[in-house]
Design a protein around this motif. Structure first.
Motif, PDB file in Angstrom:
ATOM      1  N   ASN A 120       0.900  -1.297  -0.136  1.00 36.33           N
ATOM      2  CA  ASN A 120       0.015  -0.158   0.037  1.00 36.33           C
ATOM      3  C   ASN A 120       1.009   1.202  -0.131  1.00 36.33           C
ATOM      4  O   ASN A 120       0.485   2.271   0.618  1.00 36.33           O
ATOM      5  CB  ASN A 120      -1.036   0.112   1.282  1.00 36.33           C
ATOM      6  N   LEU A 121       2.175   1.280  -0.602  1.00 35.66           N
ATOM      7  CA  LEU A 121       2.903   2.422  -0.421  1.00 35.66           C
ATOM      8  C   LEU A 121       2.492   3.502  -1.331  1.00 35.66           C
ATOM      9  O   LEU A 121       2.144   3.282  -2.682  1.00 35.66           O
ATOM     10  CB  LEU A 121       4.482   2.039  -0.707  1.00 35.66           C
ATOM     11  N   SER A 122       2.503   4.853  -0.886  1.00 33.86           N
ATOM     12  CA  SER A 122       1.978   6.025  -1.685  1.00 33.86           C
ATOM     13  C   SER A 122       3.024   6.888  -1.786  1.00 33.86           C
ATOM     14  O   SER A 122       2.958   7.925  -2.772  1.00 33.86           O
ATOM     15  CB  SER A 122       0.837   6.231  -1.039  1.00 33.86           C
ATOM     16  N   ALA A 123       4.335   6.869  -0.817  1.00 35.16           N
ATOM     17  CA  ALA A 123       5.096   8.095  -1.160  1.00 35.16           C
ATOM     18  C   ALA A 123       6.402   7.717  -0.482  1.00 35.16           C
ATOM     19  O   ALA A 123       6.735   6.730   0.146  1.00 35.16           O
ATOM     20  CB  ALA A 123       4.639   9.293  -0.344  1.00 35.16           C
ATOM     21  N   LEU A 124       7.629   8.594  -1.176  1.00 31.62           N
ATOM     22  CA  LEU A 124       9.002   8.199  -0.726  1.00 31.62           C
ATOM     23  C   LEU A 124       9.551   9.400  -0.390  1.00 31.62           C
ATOM     24  O   LEU A 124       9.175  10.507  -1.111  1.00 31.62           O
ATOM     25  CB  LEU A 124       9.840   7.573  -1.785  1.00 31.62           C
ATOM     26  N   ALA A 125      10.488   9.743   0.371  1.00 30.14           N
ATOM     27  CA  ALA A 125      11.051  11.005   0.789  1.00 30.14           C
ATOM     28  C   ALA A 125      12.561  10.577   1.207  1.00 30.14           C
ATOM     29  O   ALA A 125      12.866   9.661   1.821  1.00 30.14           O
ATOM     30  CB  ALA A 125      10.312  11.996   1.694  1.00 30.14           C
ATOM     31  N   VAL A 126      13.354  11.631   0.921  1.00 35.13           N
ATOM     32  CA  VAL A 126      14.712  11.496   1.385  1.00 35.13           C
ATOM     33  C   VAL A 126      15.091  12.706   2.443  1.00 35.13           C
ATOM     34  O   VAL A 126      14.672  13.685   2.074  1.00 35.13           O
ATOM     35  CB  VAL A 126      15.668  11.764   0.062  1.00 35.13           C
ATOM     36  N   ASP A 127      15.854  12.207   3.262  1.00 36.76           N
ATOM     37  CA  ASP A 127      16.101  13.432   4.482  1.00 36.76           C
ATOM     38  C   ASP A 127      17.681  13.810   4.085  1.00 36.76           C
ATOM     39  O   ASP A 127      18.290  13.392   3.185  1.00 36.76           O
ATOM     40  CB  ASP A 127      16.158  12.916   5.834  1.00 36.76           C
TER      41      ASP A 127
END
Length: 360
Positions: free
Chosen positions: A70-77
């Motif tokens: 159910n993955l909807s988004a990715l982000a990088v710190d």
């Protein structure tokens, strides 16, 4: 849409352009059978985009007893770690490795999310702020909530009334804040609606901005822009390209045909503020954001991928998340995509690695 999970992936971009683990990260097993690479030089999706690899390692797996999907988004710190969110209100930590055009991934930890009311959000967009807190959009209301590193809800951002789901506003349910991104410098946050407001022209979606005076200060409602998606497609993700422009991921589905997934580059600099415009016609006179097609992913080589339902290209699935993970040795932007399997046997949780050359 329909995602409630977050993921943290530890990645370091090496001088050769390969992604390797930082010290202390969980090491994925080398080249499992579900990882794929392309030995042929024919890996271009377009003149501007090439696919490096894909992996189905995450598909139908669990971590700590929780389903991975159910993955909807990715982000990088700022340290290079990647966080992913799902519409089932989980945050996952992923170990991801790319080397020699191979891609492996493993979920190693999971955290549960709830909003300030104790309700599980329909989490769709994700940003990791400068201090490690997470801004996560939900398309239920819609809302944007700030969470601590351990998943505690801290605050919600103000939302223009017109963007609320009817009858409170003019938005259609399940068609609100799908994309979320933070411009370089950290002062401008942008969310994208997936579909048009009631009264707006077909395909015209709104991008809402918030601005703050400096890091650590509160966000206030800023300008709003119009963007026209292709016929039959909705906007499912945003990501910054680093030069003020935005990556925009458009997606649609036709039964018996499969998914359409197109990657665009949008420029808001010539668009006008439509925050006070009640209705936006599809054919003007409002100046919408300009966009440039980077690639239609149906044109990518399939790399030997298989699909569980009809697809024009078996590589495709319900792609919904996007993050810029670094640069190659040749200056291209490296991006990761992830698909939402909706916890169905006919869909796949698939991770993709692509290189993008930005046009002038």
């Amino acid at each position: 849409m329909r995602l409630r999970v977050s993921v943290t992936i530890v990645l370091v971009l090496s001088m050769t352009g390969c992604l390797t683990f930082a010290q202390g990260a969980v090491q994925a097993s080398p080249l499992p059978s579900s990882s794929h690479f392309l030995s042929s030089p024919a890996r271009d999706c377009s003149d501007l985009v090439r696919i490096r690899a894909f992996s189905d390692d995450l598909d139908k797996k669990t971590v700590d007893g929780v389903y991975v999907g159910n993955l909807s988004a990715l982000a990088v710190d700022r340290s290079g770690r990647i966080t992913a969110v799902s519409d089932e209100s989980y945050v996952y930590s992923l170990a991801v490795r790319e080397r020699a055009r191979s891609l492996t991934a493993e979920a190693v930890a999971v955290t549960t999310l709830a909003d300030l009311n104790g309700t599980a959000p329909d989490s769709e967009g994700l940003v990791v702020d400068w201090d490690g807190t997470r801004l996560i959009s939900s398309e239920t209301e819609p809302s944007v909530t700030r969470y601590s590193r351990v998943g505690t809800p801290l605050e919600t951002l103000p939302i223009p009334v017109a963007l609320a789901v009817a009858p409170a506003g003019r938005a259609v349910g399940n068609q609100t804040f799908e994309g979320l991104t933070l411009q370089p410098g950290g002062r401008t946050l942008i969310a994208s609606m997936e579909g048009a407001l009631s009264g707006d022209g077909a395909g015209v979606v709104r991008f809402q901005a918030w601005h703050r005076a400096g890091l650590g200060t509160p966000f206030a409602i800023g300008a709003q822009y119009g963007y026209r998606a292709d016929a039959g497609l909705g906007v499912v993700e945003l990501a910054v390209a680093g030069d003020g422009r935005l990556f925009v991921l458009e997606r649609g589905f036709t039964a018996g045909v499969g998914n359409k997934v197109r990657l665009y580059l949008a420029d808001l600099s010539g668009a006008e503020d439509v925050g006070g415009t009640e209705k936006i016609a599809a054919d003007g006179p409002v100046r919408l954001a300009s966009k440039t097609l980077l690639a239609d992913l149906v044109d990518c080589p399939n790399l030997g991928a298989t699909s569980e339902q009809p697809q024009s290209n078996p590589l495709l699935d319900n792609v919904e998340g996007l993050a810029v993970s670094g640069r190659t040795a040749h200056g291209r932007l490296r991006i990761l995509l992830v698909s939402d399997d909706n916890e169905r046997e006919t869909q796949i949780t698939r991770l993709y690695s692509l290189d993008v050359r930005l046009p002038r």
